[in-house]
Design an enzyme around this catalytic site. Sequence first.
Site, short mmCIF file in Angstrom:
data_model
loop_
_atom_site.label_atom_id
_atom_site.label_comp_id
_atom_site.label_asym_id
_atom_site.label_seq_id
_atom_site.Cartn_x
_atom_site.Cartn_y
_atom_site.Cartn_z
N GLN A 140 0.83 -1.20 0.00
CA GLN A 140 0.00 0.00 0.00
C GLN A 140 0.87 1.25 0.00
O GLN A 140 1.87 1.33 0.70
CB GLN A 140 -0.90 -0.02 1.24
CG GLN A 140 -2.14 0.82 1.09
CD GLN A 140 -3.25 0.39 2.04
OE1 GLN A 140 -3.30 -0.74 2.49
NE2 GLN A 140 -4.16 1.30 2.36
N SER A 153 4.18 -6.41 2.88
CA SER A 153 2.82 -6.40 3.42
C SER A 153 1.83 -6.97 2.40
O SER A 153 1.88 -8.15 2.07
CB SER A 153 2.45 -4.97 3.86
OG SER A 153 1.24 -4.94 4.56
N LEU A 154 0.94 -6.14 1.87
CA LEU A 154 0.00 -6.57 0.84
C LEU A 154 0.71 -7.28 -0.31
O LEU A 154 0.20 -8.24 -0.89
CB LEU A 154 -0.73 -5.33 0.30
CG LEU A 154 -1.34 -5.43 -1.09
CD1 LEU A 154 -2.56 -6.31 -1.06
CD2 LEU A 154 -1.66 -4.06 -1.64
N ARG A 193 -9.24 -8.86 2.91
CA ARG A 193 -8.23 -8.28 3.81
C ARG A 193 -8.44 -6.77 3.95
O ARG A 193 -8.43 -6.21 5.05
CB ARG A 193 -6.83 -8.57 3.24
CG ARG A 193 -5.66 -8.03 4.06
CD ARG A 193 -4.37 -8.38 3.34
NE ARG A 193 -3.17 -8.10 4.12
CZ ARG A 193 -2.45 -6.99 4.02
NH1 ARG A 193 -2.84 -6.03 3.20
NH2 ARG A 193 -1.36 -6.82 4.76
N HIS A 206 -0.42 -3.70 11.05
CA HIS A 206 0.69 -4.48 11.63
C HIS A 206 0.91 -4.17 13.12
O HIS A 206 2.03 -4.00 13.58
CB HIS A 206 1.98 -4.27 10.83
CG HIS A 206 1.82 -4.64 9.40
ND1 HIS A 206 1.69 -5.96 8.99
CD2 HIS A 206 1.72 -3.88 8.27
CE1 HIS A 206 1.53 -5.98 7.67
NE2 HIS A 206 1.53 -4.74 7.23
N GLN A 260 0.81 -12.08 9.74
CA GLN A 260 1.33 -10.82 9.21
C GLN A 260 0.51 -9.59 9.61
O GLN A 260 1.06 -8.50 9.80
CB GLN A 260 1.40 -10.92 7.68
CG GLN A 260 2.15 -9.80 6.99
CD GLN A 260 1.50 -9.42 5.69
OE1 GLN A 260 0.41 -8.87 5.66
NE2 GLN A 260 2.18 -9.72 4.59
#
Length: 294
Positions: A9, A88-89, A113, A195, A244
Site C-alpha cells: 500500500q 505487506s499486501l 483483507r 501491523h 502478518q
Amino acid sequence: MNAYIFPGQGAQFVGMGLDLYENHPKAQELFEAANEILGFSITDIMFEGTSEDLKQTKVTQPAIFLHSVILSKVLGDTFKPDMVAGHSLGEFSALAATGCLSFEDGLQLVAKRAQYMQKACEAQSSTMAAVLGLEDAVVEKICQETPGVVVPANYNCPGQLVISGELEAVNLACENLKEAGARRALLLPVGGAFHSPLMEPAREALAAAINATAFQEPTCPIYQNVTTTAVTSPEDIKTNLIAQLTAPVKWTQSVRQMVADGAKHFTEVGPGKVLQGLVGKIERKVETASASVA
C-alpha cells in the site's frame, strides 16, 4: 540469483495499469475478470479515478495486487524468479505470481483483507508514523516504554522504521523519539494501525478466509514478512500470512536474508519504485530494476 519483489500500500498512482490494459489482451482479460469478481469497476478507478479515490483501502489493496500480478502474467516466460518477497499486501501478489494462489482466490483474499482492515481501523482511533534516523533498538525501546499500544510495524531499511498503534500512544512516542535524536517522526496519512495488535479483529476474520482457500506450493521460495526466511510449504505460508496482520513487516531482514542466500538482482513488479529504493539502502551492492513489458 534473481529476486522479484512486490510493493504494498502506498505504491498506487492515478492511471495505474492502463498501459497494460490497452496493449496486452491477456491483461485486458484479467482486468475485466477482476471487475466481475469484485462486483464494481475497479478499472474505472485505477485508470480514471483521482488520487483520493485510489486512497480508499478497499480500492488501494486490490488495485496494487492487480497491477503487480497482471504485470507478472504479461511478462510470461521472462518472469523467472529464483525467490520472491512482497511488502505487506505485496506478499499476496508474490504468492499469486508464483502459483501458490490462483488469480481469483488471491484477489478475493486481498479484497476481504482490505475490508477487514478498514473495519478494524474504524473501531478505534489509531495511526502510524515514520521514524527516520534512529537505530531500530532505540525505536523498539521507546515503543516499549510508551504507555498504551505502540509497536514497530515496518522495518523498511536501516534508519527508517514505521511505528503503529493508538493515536495518543503514537503521538507520545513521536515526541519521545524526537527527543532521542530522530531526524523525523511524523504521522502518516493512513486510516489505522496496520501491523499492530489493533488489527486482531481483522486477523481473526482473515484467518478464516485464508484457511478456507486452496494454497499450492509456489514455483520458488517466498521470503515472508513474519519469518524473513525462505518458505515453500503451503501450510507454513498460510500461518505466516495470517500472522502478518498483527506482526511487523521485517523488510530489512528479509532483503538481507535473500542476499545471503544468493540474490544478486532485485526486480520490482508493480507500481512505483519504492522497494528498489529500500533495497538499495539495505544492500548497496545488488542491482535493482522495474519489471517492464514491450
